[in-house]
Design a protein around this motif. Structure first.
Motif, PDB file in Angstrom:
ATOM      1  N   ALA A   1       0.837  -1.208   0.000  1.00 40.83           N
ATOM      2  CA  ALA A   1       0.000   0.000   0.000  1.00 40.83           C
ATOM      3  C   ALA A   1       0.870   1.255   0.000  1.00 40.83           C
ATOM      4  N   ARG A   2       0.548   2.187  -0.902  1.00 34.14           N
ATOM      5  CA  ARG A   2       1.271   3.456  -0.967  1.00 34.14           C
ATOM      6  C   ARG A   2       0.277   4.601  -1.099  1.00 34.14           C
ATOM      7  N   ILE A   3       0.630   5.735  -0.536  1.00 27.45           N
ATOM      8  CA  ILE A   3      -0.179   6.940  -0.634  1.00 27.45           C
ATOM      9  C   ILE A   3       0.726   8.099  -1.029  1.00 27.45           C
ATOM     10  N   LEU A   4       0.141   9.127  -1.613  1.00 22.26           N
ATOM     11  CA  LEU A   4       0.882  10.339  -1.959  1.00 22.26           C
ATOM     12  C   LEU A   4       0.630  11.362  -0.862  1.00 22.26           C
ATOM     13  N   ARG A   5       1.694  11.770  -0.192  1.00 22.78           N
ATOM     14  CA  ARG A   5       1.578  12.672   0.953  1.00 22.78           C
ATOM     15  C   ARG A   5       1.892  14.117   0.564  1.00 22.78           C
ATOM     16  N   ARG A   6       1.123  15.063   1.157  1.00 19.99           N
ATOM     17  CA  ARG A   6       1.370  16.494   0.968  1.00 19.99           C
ATOM     18  C   ARG A   6       1.214  17.216   2.306  1.00 19.99           C
ATOM     19  N   GLY A   7       1.865  16.705   3.348  1.00 15.18           N
ATOM     20  CA  GLY A   7       1.676  17.247   4.685  1.00 15.18           C
ATOM     21  C   GLY A   7       2.371  18.573   4.929  1.00 15.18           C
ATOM     22  N   TYR A   8       1.902  19.287   5.969  1.00 15.83           N
ATOM     23  CA  TYR A   8       2.481  20.566   6.388  1.00 15.83           C
ATOM     24  C   TYR A   8       2.545  20.612   7.910  1.00 15.83           C
ATOM     25  N   SER A   9       3.533  21.328   8.420  1.00 21.46           N
ATOM     26  CA  SER A   9       3.591  21.607   9.853  1.00 21.46           C
ATOM     27  C   SER A   9       2.623  22.732  10.187  1.00 21.46           C
ATOM     28  N   PHE A  10       2.229  22.786  11.458  1.00 24.63           N
ATOM     29  CA  PHE A  10       1.387  23.897  11.910  1.00 24.63           C
ATOM     30  C   PHE A  10       1.748  24.258  13.340  1.00 24.63           C
ATOM     31  N   THR A  11       1.548  25.514  13.696  1.00 15.17           N
ATOM     32  CA  THR A  11       1.547  25.970  15.085  1.00 15.17           C
ATOM     33  C   THR A  11       0.360  26.907  15.240  1.00 15.17           C
ATOM     34  N   ASP A  12      -0.485  26.617  16.212  1.00 13.82           N
ATOM     35  CA  ASP A  12      -1.699  27.412  16.438  1.00 13.82           C
ATOM     36  C   ASP A  12      -1.740  27.932  17.872  1.00 13.82           C
ATOM     37  N   GLY A  13      -0.701  28.645  18.259  1.00 10.54           N
ATOM     38  CA  GLY A  13      -0.664  29.211  19.601  1.00 10.54           C
ATOM     39  C   GLY A  13      -0.434  28.139  20.651  1.00 10.54           C
ATOM     40  N   THR A  14      -1.063  28.313  21.818  1.00 11.25           N
ATOM     41  CA  THR A  14      -0.915  27.369  22.915  1.00 11.25           C
ATOM     42  C   THR A  14      -2.267  26.765  23.261  1.00 11.25           C
ATOM     43  N   ASP A  15      -2.226  25.737  24.107  1.00  7.04           N
ATOM     44  CA  ASP A  15      -3.460  25.034  24.460  1.00  7.04           C
ATOM     45  C   ASP A  15      -4.080  25.539  25.753  1.00  7.04           C
TER      46      ASP A  15
ATOM     47  N   GLY B   1       1.996  20.629  15.354  1.00  7.37           N
ATOM     48  CA  GLY B   1       2.029  19.261  14.852  1.00  7.37           C
ATOM     49  C   GLY B   1       2.082  19.180  13.352  1.00  7.37           C
ATOM     50  N   LEU B   2       1.436  18.142  12.851  1.00 10.87           N
ATOM     51  CA  LEU B   2       1.427  17.837  11.425  1.00 10.87           C
ATOM     52  C   LEU B   2       0.007  17.864  10.903  1.00 10.87           C
ATOM     53  N   PHE B   3      -0.217  18.636   9.830  1.00  9.78           N
ATOM     54  CA  PHE B   3      -1.478  18.546   9.115  1.00  9.78           C
ATOM     55  C   PHE B   3      -1.235  17.594   7.952  1.00  9.78           C
ATOM     56  N   PHE B   4      -1.693  16.374   8.135  1.00 12.10           N
ATOM     57  CA  PHE B   4      -1.424  15.266   7.236  1.00 12.10           C
ATOM     58  C   PHE B   4      -2.436  15.277   6.095  1.00 12.10           C
ATOM     59  N   LEU B   5      -1.943  15.310   4.864  1.00 16.71           N
ATOM     60  CA  LEU B   5      -2.782  15.236   3.667  1.00 16.71           C
ATOM     61  C   LEU B   5      -2.265  14.087   2.822  1.00 16.71           C
ATOM     62  N   ALA B   6      -3.158  13.171   2.434  1.00 14.49           N
ATOM     63  CA  ALA B   6      -2.732  11.998   1.670  1.00 14.49           C
ATOM     64  C   ALA B   6      -3.754  11.691   0.583  1.00 14.49           C
ATOM     65  N   TYR B   7      -3.254  11.500  -0.618  1.00  9.07           N
ATOM     66  CA  TYR B   7      -4.092  11.151  -1.772  1.00  9.07           C
ATOM     67  C   TYR B   7      -3.862   9.696  -2.149  1.00  9.07           C
ATOM     68  N   GLN B   8      -4.940   9.013  -2.523  1.00 10.30           N
ATOM     69  CA  GLN B   8      -4.855   7.628  -2.945  1.00 10.30           C
ATOM     70  C   GLN B   8      -6.071   7.259  -3.788  1.00 10.30           C
ATOM     71  N   HIS B   9      -5.985   6.150  -4.503  1.00 11.64           N
ATOM     72  CA  HIS B   9      -7.094   5.752  -5.381  1.00 11.64           C
ATOM     73  C   HIS B   9      -8.223   5.094  -4.605  1.00 11.64           C
ATOM     74  N   ASP B  10      -7.937   4.617  -3.367  1.00  9.36           N
ATOM     75  CA  ASP B  10      -8.975   3.989  -2.546  1.00  9.36           C
ATOM     76  C   ASP B  10      -8.450   3.914  -1.116  1.00  9.36           C
ATOM     77  N   VAL B  11      -9.140   4.576  -0.190  1.00 12.18           N
ATOM     78  CA  VAL B  11      -8.662   4.593   1.194  1.00 12.18           C
ATOM     79  C   VAL B  11      -8.752   3.220   1.839  1.00 12.18           C
ATOM     80  N   ARG B  12      -9.599   2.353   1.306  1.00  8.05           N
ATOM     81  CA  ARG B  12      -9.789   1.035   1.921  1.00  8.05           C
ATOM     82  C   ARG B  12      -8.565   0.143   1.778  1.00  8.05           C
ATOM     83  N   ASP B  13      -7.730   0.388   0.773  1.00  7.49           N
ATOM     84  CA  ASP B  13      -6.460  -0.338   0.694  1.00  7.49           C
ATOM     85  C   ASP B  13      -5.280   0.623   0.686  1.00  7.49           C
ATOM     86  N   GLY B  14      -5.514   1.842   1.185  1.00  3.94           N
ATOM     87  CA  GLY B  14      -4.467   2.843   1.306  1.00  3.94           C
ATOM     88  C   GLY B  14      -4.342   3.297   2.754  1.00  3.94           C
ATOM     89  N   PHE B  15      -4.943   4.417   3.072  1.00  4.10           N
ATOM     90  CA  PHE B  15      -4.793   4.996   4.406  1.00  4.10           C
ATOM     91  C   PHE B  15      -5.305   4.096   5.519  1.00  4.10           C
TER      92      PHE B  15
END
Length: 419
Positions: free
Chosen positions: A339-353, A361-375
């Protein structure tokens, strides 16, 4: 942005998100040129020139395109139940997107002869170049059938089988206010103000028909679709996703990313599926962890990024040389049936909690032809035994069906779905 006849002056040396303190991303800035369809030209000169990425094509730009430095991602709720209004909005959005990605203002621009009326463009990108802006749209499950089971737009029977409700994974702590959405738009650019301008104008155009449900700013790309270049580092200081699919690898894109006419509905052929996950990193705990443990958690050398026991970042990893809980070992295609996915992630900082801890953290973005055998299978494996789970938590989640590209000026986002 320029108008049709104007010439844009040189882009400002804009480092951060307008006072948001995100200059950390400057260290991850990389040169990558415009790409059409699956192509990519990894040259710093084109990125620095503020070049435009072609908008029209078989696939939407912003997927296989060489990853830009900045992100503004927005998920929208559709507030109208009128199918004709939604179609009209998608057509108007497409026209605006085609102009903005080429460095032009929306409609008549930010300054017009009619001073008594609001301008067509908000104006904060006046004088800025296109900066490789790409706008990528996706359709969420609730666009087809809402939370109450209502088929608002007569498309429930056209919902793809792979557009599932993502399962609950162990360790998830999802915030409903940062999850899901009827529509999404991913704006990527090398200038943060250009990306923000694009989302702002689409939201303005959609007022009364859509409302932003949640959004995320991102900096410091953590993935690359130009793997001949160095892999960027995440907020933990590690290189991850070294074996990302290249934007020029047509065979891999066809196999793992693009939906085929045989495997999915005809309206989605040439499109993809996008998983968006907001992953909070427990930065303070991680920063007090020994270097050896950090490297054991990832299964990589921190300095070079080489797999444990190897010398260079792109050396083929010996998975058995890593701990069974190592992130690289668990996420590797060999551990997940290829299984492989195409990732386009970015870091983020949104102040404090509110407790003195950085909300980062990481804003994870992943593209695939079918999440059921990908992500899904990959995330299941990671959620069970990944040592990294001690230092991260998934707090936002969404899945979208991403339609194919807009072919020409008479086409529009989602035309095949609504035809």
């Amino acid at each position: 942005m320029t108008d049709e006849t104007g010439t844009a002056p040189s882009r400002r040396a804009l480092i951060g998100w307008g006072g948001a303190g995100l200059a950390l991303g400057a260290a991850a800035a990389g040169g990558a040129a415009a790409a059409l369809g699956g192509g990519a030209d990894d040259t710093e000169t084109v990125a620095d020139s503020g070049a435009a990425v072609p908008f029209y094509g078989a696939h939407q730009a912003g997927i296989a395109t060489a990853v830009q430095d900045r992100l503004h991602f927005a998920a929208f709720d559709v507030t109208t139940d009128d199918r004709a209004e939604l179609i009209a909005l998608l057509k108007e959005w497409t026209k605006a997107a085609a102009r903005m990605t080429q460095g032009h203002a929306v409609g008549g621009g930010a300054v017009s002869d009619l001073a008594e009326a609001p301008p067509d463009d908000t104006g904060e990108a006046l004088g800025l170049k296109a900066s490789r802006l790409t706008l990528t749209i996706g359709f969420g499950p609730t666009l087809f059938t809402d939370k109450k089971g209502k088929d608002r737009f007569g498309i429930a029977d056209r919902r793809p089988e792979a557009l599932i409700d993502l399962p609950a994974f162990p360790g998830d702590n999802l915030d409903a206010a940062r999850s899901d959405g009827d529509l999404c738009v991913q704006a990527c650019a090398d200038d943060p103000q250009v990306a923000v301008h694009a989302i702002r104008n689409l939201a303005r155009i959609g007022m009364g028909k859509v409302a932003i449900r949640w959004s995320q700013l991102g900096f410091g790309k953590t993935s690359s679709t130009t793997p001949d270049a160095q892999t960027p580092r995440n907020m933990m200081g590690f290189k991850d996703g070294t074996r990302n699919i290249a934007g020029t690898d047509t065979a891999a894109l066809e196999k793992h990313v693009w939906v085929s006419g045989k495997a999915g509905p005809a309206w989605l052929a040439g499109g993809s599926y996008l998983v968006a996950r907001r992953i909070r990193m427990h930065i303070e705990t991680w920063d007090r962890t020994s270097l050896k443990e950090q490297e054991d958690v990832f299964g990589r050398d921190k300095g070079e990024g080489a797999p444990q026991g190897k010398q260079h970042e792109r050396d083929e990893p010996n998975l058995k040389a890593m701990l069974p809980t190592a992130h690289v070992r668990l996420a590797h295609p060999d551990s997940n049936g290829g299984a492989r996915i195409l990732r386009r992630g970015y870091s983020f900082t949104d102040g404090t909690d509110g407790l003195g801890r950085l909300d980062a953290g990481l804003f994870f973005l992943a593209y695939q032809h079918d999440v059921r055998d990908g992500f899904v299978p990959v995330q299941r494996a990671l959620a069970r035994t990944d040592a990294l789970n001690e230092y991260i938590q998934h707090v936002g989640s969404a899945l979208f069906a991403v339609p194919p590209g807009v072919r020409d000026a008479d086409d529009w986002w989602g035309r095949a779905l609504f035809s």
